[in-house]
Design an enzyme around this catalytic site. Structure first.
Site, PDB file in Angstrom:
ATOM      1  N   CYS A   1       5.887 -13.416   1.032  1.00 46.85           N
ATOM      2  CA  CYS A   1       5.339 -12.461   2.011  1.00 46.85           C
ATOM      3  C   CYS A   1       3.870 -12.685   2.318  1.00 46.85           C
ATOM      4  O   CYS A   1       3.307 -11.984   3.151  1.00 46.85           O
ATOM      5  CB  CYS A   1       5.609 -11.045   1.526  1.00 46.85           C
ATOM      6  SG  CYS A   1       7.366 -10.812   1.207  1.00 46.85           S
TER       7      CYS A   1
ATOM      8  N   HIS B   1      -0.841  -4.127   2.868  1.00 51.90           N
ATOM      9  CA  HIS B   1       0.505  -4.701   2.798  1.00 51.90           C
ATOM     10  C   HIS B   1       1.505  -3.543   2.807  1.00 51.90           C
ATOM     11  O   HIS B   1       2.479  -3.577   3.530  1.00 51.90           O
ATOM     12  CB  HIS B   1       0.627  -5.551   1.535  1.00 51.90           C
ATOM     13  CG  HIS B   1       1.853  -6.391   1.505  1.00 51.90           C
ATOM     14  ND1 HIS B   1       2.156  -7.286   2.503  1.00 51.90           N
ATOM     15  CD2 HIS B   1       2.867  -6.470   0.610  1.00 51.90           C
ATOM     16  CE1 HIS B   1       3.302  -7.882   2.216  1.00 51.90           C
ATOM     17  NE2 HIS B   1       3.755  -7.406   1.076  1.00 51.90           N
TER      18      HIS B   1
ATOM     19  N   HIS C   1       9.315  -4.753   7.096  1.00 51.35           N
ATOM     20  CA  HIS C   1       8.563  -5.806   6.410  1.00 51.35           C
ATOM     21  C   HIS C   1       8.996  -7.149   6.988  1.00 51.35           C
ATOM     22  O   HIS C   1      10.141  -7.560   6.823  1.00 51.35           O
ATOM     23  CB  HIS C   1       8.848  -5.734   4.910  1.00 51.35           C
ATOM     24  CG  HIS C   1       7.968  -6.643   4.092  1.00 51.35           C
ATOM     25  ND1 HIS C   1       7.140  -7.587   4.658  1.00 51.35           N
ATOM     26  CD2 HIS C   1       7.792  -6.731   2.750  1.00 51.35           C
ATOM     27  CE1 HIS C   1       6.500  -8.231   3.697  1.00 51.35           C
ATOM     28  NE2 HIS C   1       6.874  -7.725   2.535  1.00 51.35           N
TER      29      HIS C   1
END
Lengths: 393, 242
Positions: free
Chosen positions: A163, A288, A322
């Site tokens: 990520c 995040h 996400h």
């Protein structure tokens, strides 16, 4: 303020829209793009009814001659590249095709196509003859595709650090320019919905059944999304600037963050040090903020410890889901919008706020001048990146 | 940027160390990269690519006397964690719940994550995948990190063979590692764009096999120019200097 590298064009496509303008309009309106998957996609991915971030409408087909590259990720890349095609063509003319780098972050590249091919092989014993490992599954397929449609010929690679992937490519681009190897870089991130990630996060039991709500007291997990984003960095030009990219490893656990957010704090500190800035210079943090209990708590601790409890923080995951390997580049585009428009987006879904997070989560949209914005991306393998962006000179 | 190559590491079944490679390879192939760097607990969960990576990395760190807790790491791999990916595909095909451990370790940076945990290393690490240019691009990123940060940089090039049903021809596992340092002893290394001259063919079927020609040139110590990719025009080459 350090000079940094001007960002002369950018694009983002995701559940909020098919163009950057649509995406930012939805962000301004506080509208989530999360929804249960449409029937055909739900069937194709054998998914449940947890909300996901799906790009609305049909994705573009591959152009003639590039059909072998056809994957969902490739189609997303095409959509995101289309919007920056003009500026990239100008950069190629200005600097020369060999002086423009191409760097792409992705976690899974074209794996949705590999899944279908593998399932077919298990059923029939024959691999789909149209399946092409190098042009569909392999990471470099996205690189070859981006080169083919833009004419960029400079050095390039794919970063796949889960990520943090498309935050880290921004750091790679800065290094290539600083070494004098290129004068511009086309940098981005792409990831598509696929069985592997949907069911992988399902197996980890971290998927929210009702849609992620980062930093909320009753948050119950993350939501998977898909999308693509590209940024054009040039040695000289007009626009907001990439000031530095901080990077670190947690050295703690393969998937769980360091509980005190040590690695995240190191990455943010690294970014500030490299830019010659101090914590007090940061006007807004795009966190995040995935919406899982442990990740948000650890990240909030890192932000509080380094930047204090006053700087407005927002997670945009409840808008888009996400985006995994595409998250870093996408959130850099959101951070640029904050710099240019003087707006901190509402951290959607954050109310009622978790009193334990101890940071100033922006529960409503704030109008506020942002000179410097920090965007964090934290991934599996303990890979952390912090992207520091500044307003135009 | 010219770096000094302060240490090398190598693992392939026919040459599980730099010394074995220099001696022309083993008669009986080695079966497993030991990856002692990981320790027994992390090693048990490590995939083949992760063990390959950590074995070559450990050798290069030892050869250079580099600090495992401080080194910046780059993994160049064309295919990434393919064995783990296929294991997940198999679970999907069976309709099973995906294993959290397999999913977590399916990311291309899994090996570097494990190495960082084993060594308590919080320095940056990253991955590079660029098809046939992977060896060259990983070295370019490694040299860039060395220029930007000054700390030792370990560049590992590693790939495992293609598993069924994707395999076309048999291949061999391969990992090679170079410890790049800003100064000190060891041959010099920089990357240049040149028309490719013939490079000694290496009979190891692996996407990062160009790394072996570079290892050869580094063992001799240069001067040499080694093509790191195929091509008719200018390609990325490693220039090795004494």
């Amino acid at each position: 303020m350090p000079a940094g590298l001007p960002i002369t064009a950018r694009s983002a496509v995701n559940a909020l829209g098919r163009t950057t303008a649509e995406v930012l309009a939805a962000l301004d309106a506080g509208r989530s793009g999360l929804a249960p998957l449409p029937g055909d996609l739900r069937e194709a991915l054998a998914a449940g009814d947890a909300p996901c971030g799906v790009i609305p409408g049909d994705l573009p087909a591959l152009p003639r001659g590039l059909e072998a590259f056809d994957t969902r990720a490739a189609r997303i890349a095409l959509l995101a590249l289309d919007e920056v095609a003009g500026p990239v063509a100008r950069a190629v003319r200005r600097w020369g095709a060999g002086r423009v780098a191409v760097l792409v972050g992705t976690s899974t590249s074209g794996i949705a196509r590999t899944e279908a091919a593998y399932l077919g092989w298990r059923r029939t014993g024959a691999l789909d003859p149209a399946f092409d490992f190098d042009r569909q599954h392999a990471f470099h397929a996205l690189l070859d595709l981006a080169r083919a449609v833009t004419g960029v010929r400079g050095p390039g690679w794919v970063v796949s650090t889960a990520c943090s992937s498309s935050a880290k490519v921004l750091g790679s681009a800065m290094r290539l320019v600083e070494q004098g190897l290129v004068d511009a870089a086309l940098v981005g991130g792409v990831d598509s919905l696929c069985r592997t990630t949907l069911h992988g996060f399902g197996g980890l039991e971290v998927v929210s059944p009702r849609g992620c709500r980062p930093f909320a007291a009753d948050r119950d997990g993350m939501s998977v999304g898909e999308g693509g984003a590209f940024l054009l960095l040039e040695r000289a030009g007009d626009g907001p600037r990439l000031l530095a990219v901080g990077e670190s490893q947690d050295a703690h656990h393969a998937s769980a963050p360091h509980p005190e957010g040590l690695g995240a704090r190191l990455a943010m500190t690294d970014a500030l040090t490299r830019a010659g800035l101090t914590p007090g210079d940061v006007d807004h943090v795009n966190a995040h903020g995935t919406g899982t209990r442990h990740n948000d708590a650890a990240e909030a601790r890192a932000i509080a410890d380094l930047l204090g409890a006053q700087v407005p923080v927002a997670s945009t995951k409840a808008y888009t889901g996400h985006l995994l390997g595409a998250a870093g580049a996408t959130e850099a585009v959101f951070a640029l919008a904050s710099l240019e428009r003087g707006v901190v987006p509402a951290s959607l879904g954050a109310t009622p706020l978790d009193p334990a997070v101890g940071i100033a989560v922006a529960t409503t949209r704030l109008e506020r001048r942002c000179r410097v914005v920090l965007s964090t991306s934290l991934g599996f393998g303990g890979s952390n990146a912090a992207v520091l962006l500044g307003e135009a000179a | 940027m010219t770096a000094r190559v302060a240490g090398l590491g190598l693992w392939t079944p026919r040459a599980p160390s730099v010394d074995a490679w220099r001696a022309g390879g083993l008669e009986t192939p080695a079966d497993e990269p030991p990856a002692a760097l990981l320790g027994p607990r992390l090693r048990r969960r490590a995939s083949l690519l992760s063990r390959l990576t950590c074995e070559a990395l450990g050798q290069a760190l030892t050869a250079a006397g580099a600090d495992p807790a401080k080194v910046v790491m780059v993994l160049g791999s064309v295919r990434g964690e393919l064995e783990t990916t296929v294991a997940l595909l198999d679970q999907l095909a069976r309709g099973e719940v995906l294993s959290p451990a397999l999913f977590t370790n399916s990311v291309q940076n899994a090996a570097l994550g494990l190495a960082s945990i084993a060594a308590g290393n919080r320095a940056p690490s990253t991955t590079v995948a660029a098809g046939p240019a992977t060896v060259a691009m990983a070295l370019l990123e490694g040299l860039g990190l060395l220029a930007a940060r000054g700390a030792d940089v370990a560049v590992v090039l590693a790939d495992e063979p293609l598993p069924a049903p994707f395999a076309g021809e048999p291949g061999a596992s391969l990992a090679a590692a170079l410890l790049l340092r800003a100064g000190g002893p060891g041959p010099g290394l920089r990357l240049v764009r040149r028309a490719a001259s013939a490079t000694r063919a290496v009979d190891v079927a692996n996407p990062v096999a160009p790394a072996l020609a570079l290892v050869d040139a580094l063992l001799v110590g240069g001067p040499a120019v080694v093509a790191l990719e195929a091509g008719d025009d200018d390609v990325w080459c490693a220039e090795v200097s004494p």
